[in-house]
Each structure stands twice: as structure tokens, then as C-alpha cells.
Design a protein around this motif. Sequence first.
Motif, PDB file in Angstrom:
ATOM      1  N   UNK A   1     -38.071 -63.838 -11.501  1.00  0.00           N
ATOM      2  CA  UNK A   1     -39.101 -64.873 -11.464  1.00  0.00           C
ATOM      3  C   UNK A   1     -40.196 -64.650 -12.490  1.00  0.00           C
ATOM      4  N   UNK A   2     -40.707 -63.414 -12.569  1.00  0.00           N
ATOM      5  CA  UNK A   2     -41.741 -63.114 -13.556  1.00  0.00           C
ATOM      6  C   UNK A   2     -41.176 -63.250 -14.964  1.00  0.00           C
ATOM      7  N   UNK A   3     -39.894 -62.863 -15.138  1.00  0.00           N
ATOM      8  CA  UNK A   3     -39.248 -63.035 -16.429  1.00  0.00           C
ATOM      9  C   UNK A   3     -39.145 -64.505 -16.810  1.00  0.00           C
TER      10      UNK A   3
ATOM     11  N   UNK B   1     -33.792 -66.339 -19.655  1.00  0.00           N
ATOM     12  CA  UNK B   1     -33.519 -67.208 -20.803  1.00  0.00           C
ATOM     13  C   UNK B   1     -32.536 -68.318 -20.430  1.00  0.00           C
ATOM     14  N   UNK B   2     -31.457 -67.960 -19.732  1.00  0.00           N
ATOM     15  CA  UNK B   2     -30.485 -68.969 -19.300  1.00  0.00           C
ATOM     16  C   UNK B   2     -31.132 -69.997 -18.378  1.00  0.00           C
ATOM     17  N   UNK B   3     -31.992 -69.519 -17.483  1.00  0.00           N
ATOM     18  CA  UNK B   3     -32.643 -70.407 -16.517  1.00  0.00           C
ATOM     19  C   UNK B   3     -33.586 -71.379 -17.207  1.00  0.00           C
ATOM     20  N   UNK B   4     -34.416 -70.869 -18.092  1.00  0.00           N
ATOM     21  CA  UNK B   4     -35.389 -71.743 -18.767  1.00  0.00           C
ATOM     22  C   UNK B   4     -34.695 -72.654 -19.776  1.00  0.00           C
ATOM     23  N   UNK B   5     -33.586 -72.208 -20.350  1.00  0.00           N
ATOM     24  CA  UNK B   5     -32.782 -73.115 -21.176  1.00  0.00           C
ATOM     25  C   UNK B   5     -32.371 -74.340 -20.360  1.00  0.00           C
ATOM     26  N   UNK B   6     -31.903 -74.102 -19.131  1.00  0.00           N
ATOM     27  CA  UNK B   6     -31.482 -75.204 -18.259  1.00  0.00           C
ATOM     28  C   UNK B   6     -32.665 -76.107 -17.917  1.00  0.00           C
ATOM     29  N   UNK B   7     -33.813 -75.501 -17.668  1.00  0.00           N
ATOM     30  CA  UNK B   7     -35.017 -76.280 -17.350  1.00  0.00           C
ATOM     31  C   UNK B   7     -35.468 -77.100 -18.552  1.00  0.00           C
TER      32      UNK B   7
ATOM     33  N   UNK C   1     -30.714 -56.885 -17.055  1.00  0.00           N
ATOM     34  CA  UNK C   1     -30.436 -58.157 -17.724  1.00  0.00           C
ATOM     35  C   UNK C   1     -31.377 -59.279 -17.276  1.00  0.00           C
ATOM     36  N   UNK C   2     -32.527 -58.914 -16.704  1.00  0.00           N
ATOM     37  CA  UNK C   2     -33.461 -59.933 -16.214  1.00  0.00           C
ATOM     38  C   UNK C   2     -33.836 -60.925 -17.326  1.00  0.00           C
ATOM     39  N   UNK C   3     -33.992 -60.433 -18.567  1.00  0.00           N
ATOM     40  CA  UNK C   3     -34.470 -61.282 -19.660  1.00  0.00           C
ATOM     41  C   UNK C   3     -33.431 -62.347 -20.022  1.00  0.00           C
ATOM     42  N   UNK C   4     -32.159 -61.939 -20.053  1.00  0.00           N
ATOM     43  CA  UNK C   4     -31.092 -62.909 -20.313  1.00  0.00           C
ATOM     44  C   UNK C   4     -30.989 -63.919 -19.181  1.00  0.00           C
ATOM     45  N   UNK C   5     -31.166 -63.451 -17.940  1.00  0.00           N
ATOM     46  CA  UNK C   5     -31.146 -64.344 -16.784  1.00  0.00           C
ATOM     47  C   UNK C   5     -32.246 -65.395 -16.900  1.00  0.00           C
TER      48      UNK C   5
ATOM     49  N   UNK D   1     -38.629 -64.142 -25.952  1.00  0.00           N
ATOM     50  CA  UNK D   1     -38.991 -62.933 -25.209  1.00  0.00           C
ATOM     51  C   UNK D   1     -38.348 -61.651 -25.728  1.00  0.00           C
ATOM     52  N   UNK D   2     -37.322 -61.759 -26.589  1.00  0.00           N
ATOM     53  CA  UNK D   2     -36.713 -60.531 -27.097  1.00  0.00           C
ATOM     54  C   UNK D   2     -37.628 -59.811 -28.078  1.00  0.00           C
ATOM     55  N   UNK D   3     -38.685 -60.475 -28.534  1.00  0.00           N
ATOM     56  CA  UNK D   3     -39.628 -59.855 -29.462  1.00  0.00           C
ATOM     57  C   UNK D   3     -41.043 -59.786 -28.895  1.00  0.00           C
TER      58      UNK D   3
END
Length: 557
Positions: free
Chosen positions: A26-28, A385-391, A379-383, A403-405
Motif C-alpha cells: 500500500x505504501x509502495x 508499479x503494476x497496480x498503479x499502471x492499471x489505475x 518485489x513490493x515496488x514491482x507490485x 520509483x526505481x530511481x
Amino acid sequence: MNRSTSLHALQTEQFDICIIGGGASGAGCALDAVSRGLKTALIERDDFSSATSSSSTKLVHGGVRYLEQAFKKFDPKQLSMVRKGLYERQTLLRIAPHLAHPLALVTPCKNWFAGLYFSIGLKLYDLLAGSRRMAPSRWLSKKEALQYFPAFSTTSFQSAVLYYDGQFDDARFNLGLAQTAAQLGASVANHCQAIRFETDEQGQIKAALVRDELTGDTFWLRAKVFVNATGTRADMLRQKANPKQATRMRASKGAHVVLPMSAVGPTSAALLVPETADGRVLFAIPWRGHYLIGTTDTEADPTETPYLQPDEAEYLIEHVSQYLAKPLTIDQVRGGFAGLRPLLQADPNASSKSLVRDHEVEIDGQTGLVSLMGGKWTTYRLMAEDTIDACCTRLGVSTKSKTDELILIGGDGYSPTFVQSLLSHYASVDPATVTHLAETYGTQANAVLQLIEETSSLAERLVDHHPFVKAEVIYAARAEMAHTLEDLLLRRIRLGLVDWRAAIAATPVAAQLLGAELGLTTTEVQRQQNEFVQYMQTCMEQAHPIKEERRITVGLN
């Protein structure tokens, strides 16, 4: 982070996205969303990382067990998980250098075949990491292995394999995600629970009724998209939004024990126990001046509150002791904890041990609720990223993840030379305290040390034999949204994890400092104190039952 400011915004403003759940995922998600320019809200019913996200084995890793299972079962999903974990491992170490660092681990081998087997396996682990490999794994002789881990019993192994993974402070990393999101403009609040949803004419969620768990007040929070990032409890929110939703979540309990460093002795590497009777691997790792041993893997109810149990403590100690010259005993356990892993099921009859720690982003067509389910810490960051991509697809936004940088708060400018400069600048403060604060808060340690400069008594330790000082209580209340003793002593200051009795001893002073800073009444301070002591007592009794006369009672000074 300022909770009052966030609450005002949550009640009066319209958001692009609201994330429900303040754990790692969630925080990610909040950090990913706000860094893309979305107007972002994050609410958590308890505290940031109050459940699974603060109960990990403190490792940032691809997962050597998953690699073994991938080849044994010819499972490409397990192999994919390892690749993702190894890729993200380096990212986490880079974006939070004060909280995450490389860790050497040694795996004892009972014969030459085992040595060859693990050596080949860990070379594959290196290969999968590619350019993000930390350091090459090596097959060690018995003499070399003892240099890394002197506690070994010389008769328990024939050789060992050395490899590298990452180690971190999970709760403080989680907090750093929320703080950085708030710093970028997200409205963030803990102790706020989503009670029910309001939908528009098409049945799509447009608002959530939220209850402030500290005051009991309720308010409507309005957003274009709502994200369910509630971990093992994801089904509860999914079915609250849409009762027709099928159950998707399973849970696996992982328990850990914590012992003083003296129980094992100083080592320059952690220990990986390569195999247990039930087919797991165990870790014994130095962490925050103690030794942490974990973890178990047993089926659990996704809604339960897990505690370390006596049989789990014995199991962990027994399996590690078989490799030690001086076996461990249950009486050496000073702390411990247990958490629930969120597992996503396709087959309801599958064993929890066989479920892959992968994630899925689900969008409920009836309500529009976006649910992030499954996954693991690394893998929280990838999770996210996938979620916000969908949003973003739902919102018509094309901005990509950054967020990778994105360096987390406290990490920007942090280095070994920073620690040395801090020691020079605050020469009047105990060097052990300065080092502890630097390794806990990174570049934000300056803010804690300035409190000590203003009030010298804040340099006093909360309890003997532990590095935590009074200034940390004040800082946690002012800058880290700590509102209860559990927030403070379990997650901002990790004392309640590593030493139950010391946490109880620190409670009166911590309660008075926290209460004064937050303006709590004497009655409220006493209530919080009693509840925290009771929780610590329960942790002790669940793990190792104690007689009534040994119970500890404390009162306000």
C-alpha cells in the motif's frame, strides 16, 4: 508527516486515487502514484507495517528456496519470482542505503555431494542476478567457513557455500515509503479504517466512509479510483465492496525467535540451514545487535493475530543448534514475532507451501475496486508499479513509474562518510548513540540529534543494554506519526521485537514522553501503558508460558 493536516485534506479534498492499506504494498502504491503526479490518499486501519510487513525475516532476496523448487518441479513461475526478486534486491539497497545493505550467508554442507549441489545452485542464483549480482558465491573449506561463522560445530559439516543477499529493517523501510509519499504531496494517515463504500449510478465506488480509530470520528473520503492493498485481509474488503466476489486469499504463518548476540557469538556472516524435516530452509542472521532465527511455514487463518508458539520456538532452535558448537536453549529467547504471508490461490486444496509468492492486480468490473493480492516484500515496488499502471489506465493517465530511481527519505546523501561527519559534528554525544541514529534514520538523524542538542536529557537511553534514546520518542511523535506505544516500541523503535522484558521496562518513560508530546491525558497514557504491557506479556506467555508470580507490572512514575 502530519496526521492532522492529512486528515483535513482527506475530509475536504477529492483524490485521483485512494489506497487502503499501509503495509509495504500500500505504501509502495502511494509513493508510485504521487510520484506520477496523481493526487493520492493513503489510509491504514492500524499503523504502517503493523501486520505482515513488519514480521519478515528482514531479508531482501530472490529466494534460494524458490530457485530450488523451480528446478525440482520445472516450475517457470517460481523461476520468474527469483528473477524478479534478484532484480529488485539491488534497487532496494540503492534507494534506502541506510536501511538495507548486503549480507553474507554461509550454508553448511554435510558431505561433498551437498557441497557440489549447493555450489551449483548458488552459481545459478548469481547467474540469474546478472549485472545486479552482489559478489560471487564460493565453495568454502571447513577452515574458511569457520572464519565467517566461528559458532559452527566442527563435526556438523564437511564444507560450506558462501553467497550474498540483502538485509533490511522492514518496518522502517515501510515507514520510509509512507514518509516519502507524504513528502511528495500524498495525504497519509494511520489509524483510519474504511468501513463501507458509496457507489455512483453505475455501481462504481466513488467514496469510502472512514473511521478515525483514535477519536471515533467518521468522514467520507472521495476518490476516482480505490485500491485494496490490505494483504491477507484483501478478501474482506473485496467482499465488502462486492459480496459476490469469491475468496482468493490464503495465509501462511511465519514465526521467528530473537536471541542475544552472545547466544551465538560474533560472526561475519549469517547462517542458512539448508534443509529441515518439513522441507524448509531456515536463517539465523545478526540483526540490530541480536540474532534472529526464522522462519516457519504453517497454514493459518488470514484474519488471525499470530503469535510465536512454544513448538515453533523449539523447532527453530533445534534446527539451528544442530550446526552449533554450543546449542541454543529456549531460555535464551528474549524476543520474537510471527506474521502472515499473503498467498494467492488458484487451487483451494493446494498446500500453502506450494503456492507461488507472486501477485495479481484484480479490477472488479461491478465496483471498480482495484485489488493488489499476494506478493512478497522484495518485489513490493514491482507490485505497486503494476497496480498503479492499471489505475492510470482507468484514469486515462500515461505517466510511467519513477520509483526505481526515487531515493527514500533519509537515504539521500547517506554514506559511510556521512556517519563519520555526524560523529565529528556531534562529538559531545555518545558515539554509539550517533552511530545507532545514523543507521536507523539516515540523513534524518540530524533532526534527532538536534533534539538532543536542545535538551541534553533526551540523550538518555530508554532502557539499559539497548541503544534507543528518549529523543527518538519525541521524533517519532513529531515526524513519524507514532500515536500509540505499539507504534513506537514495535515499529519506530524495534525494542518490542528483540527484547520483550526490556520493552516493558521502557514503557513508563516512553509512555510519559509520548503522552506529553501528543497532549494525552493521564488516563489515556495509563490505558496505553497497560495495553502495551499486556500485549508484551501475551507475547511472552504464548512463546514460553510463565508462572503468574513472574508476571511484570509497571506503573506511572
